[in-house]
Design a protein around this motif. Sequence first.
Motif, PDB file in Angstrom:
ATOM      1  N   SER A   1      -9.525   8.585  -0.831  1.00 62.80           N
ATOM      2  CA  SER A   1      -9.748   8.602   0.616  1.00 62.80           C
ATOM      3  C   SER A   1      -8.503   8.107   1.341  1.00 62.80           C
ATOM      4  CB  SER A   1     -10.966   7.756   0.992  1.00 62.80           C
ATOM      5  OG  SER A   1     -10.724   6.404   0.669  1.00 62.80           O
ATOM      6  N   LYS A   2      -7.767   7.159   0.795  1.00 64.18           N
ATOM      7  CA  LYS A   2      -6.506   6.690   1.389  1.00 64.18           C
ATOM      8  C   LYS A   2      -5.487   7.811   1.370  1.00 64.18           C
ATOM      9  CE  LYS A   2      -3.374   3.403   2.385  1.00 64.18           C
ATOM     10  NZ  LYS A   2      -2.887   3.517   3.710  1.00 64.18           N
ATOM     11  N   HIS A   3      -5.424   8.550   0.254  1.00 61.87           N
ATOM     12  CA  HIS A   3      -4.481   9.669   0.151  1.00 61.87           C
ATOM     13  C   HIS A   3      -4.835  10.750   1.162  1.00 61.87           C
ATOM     14  CE1 HIS A   3      -1.644  12.468  -1.530  1.00 61.87           C
ATOM     15  NE2 HIS A   3      -2.603  13.350  -1.746  1.00 61.87           N
TER      16      HIS A   3
ATOM     17  N   ASP B   1      -3.577   9.658   4.530  1.00 57.82           N
ATOM     18  CA  ASP B   1      -2.121   9.784   4.608  1.00 57.82           C
ATOM     19  C   ASP B   1      -1.699  11.235   4.752  1.00 57.82           C
ATOM     20  OD1 ASP B   1      -1.819   7.067   4.422  1.00 57.82           O
ATOM     21  OD2 ASP B   1      -1.471   7.074   2.246  1.00 57.82           O
TER      22      ASP B   1
ATOM     23  N   ILE C   1       0.515   4.573  -3.574  1.00 53.49           N
ATOM     24  CA  ILE C   1      -0.530   3.556  -3.460  1.00 53.49           C
ATOM     25  C   ILE C   1      -0.310   2.547  -4.569  1.00 53.49           C
ATOM     26  CG2 ILE C   1      -2.992   3.102  -3.570  1.00 53.49           C
ATOM     27  CD1 ILE C   1      -3.392   5.978  -2.588  1.00 53.49           C
TER      28      ILE C   1
ATOM     29  N   ASP D   1      -1.807  -0.295  -6.469  1.00 56.74           N
ATOM     30  CA  ASP D   1      -3.091  -0.939  -6.733  1.00 56.74           C
ATOM     31  C   ASP D   1      -2.937  -1.796  -7.968  1.00 56.74           C
ATOM     32  OD1 ASP D   1      -5.666  -1.722  -6.776  1.00 56.74           O
ATOM     33  OD2 ASP D   1      -6.515   0.262  -7.201  1.00 56.74           O
TER      34      ASP D   1
END
Length: 112
Positions: free
Chosen positions: A87-89, A92, A102, A104
């Motif tokens: 979802s972050k990708h 972006d 990312i 992590d």
Amino acid sequence: MRGQWNIILGLLVAIIIAIFAVINVDAVRVNYLFGVAEWPLILVILGSVFMGAIVAGALGMVKIYRLQAELKKLKTLKGHQEAAATSKHDVDTVDGDENTVINDTTLDQDPK
């Protein structure tokens, strides 16, 4: 191949225990908390081996269940982290920055 060696070793130990038990057939006195009995030594030996195997097997099963629970927990954690990373990708990509890395580090930490 390792499993075959374990089976062969287990059979060898069982044969040695059986031979040892068979040559010891004299009656022995067994003291219980509530009384005394005379048993053939072969039954005492085989009963002791059987009870030891049950205890060792039970302890092994407890360890296996604990490890399975930990594995399930870690897989769930990994799935949540992958979903968050995806979802972050996606966010972006919408912003036009497809080269975002990312970082992590939560998987590198000790889960305990």
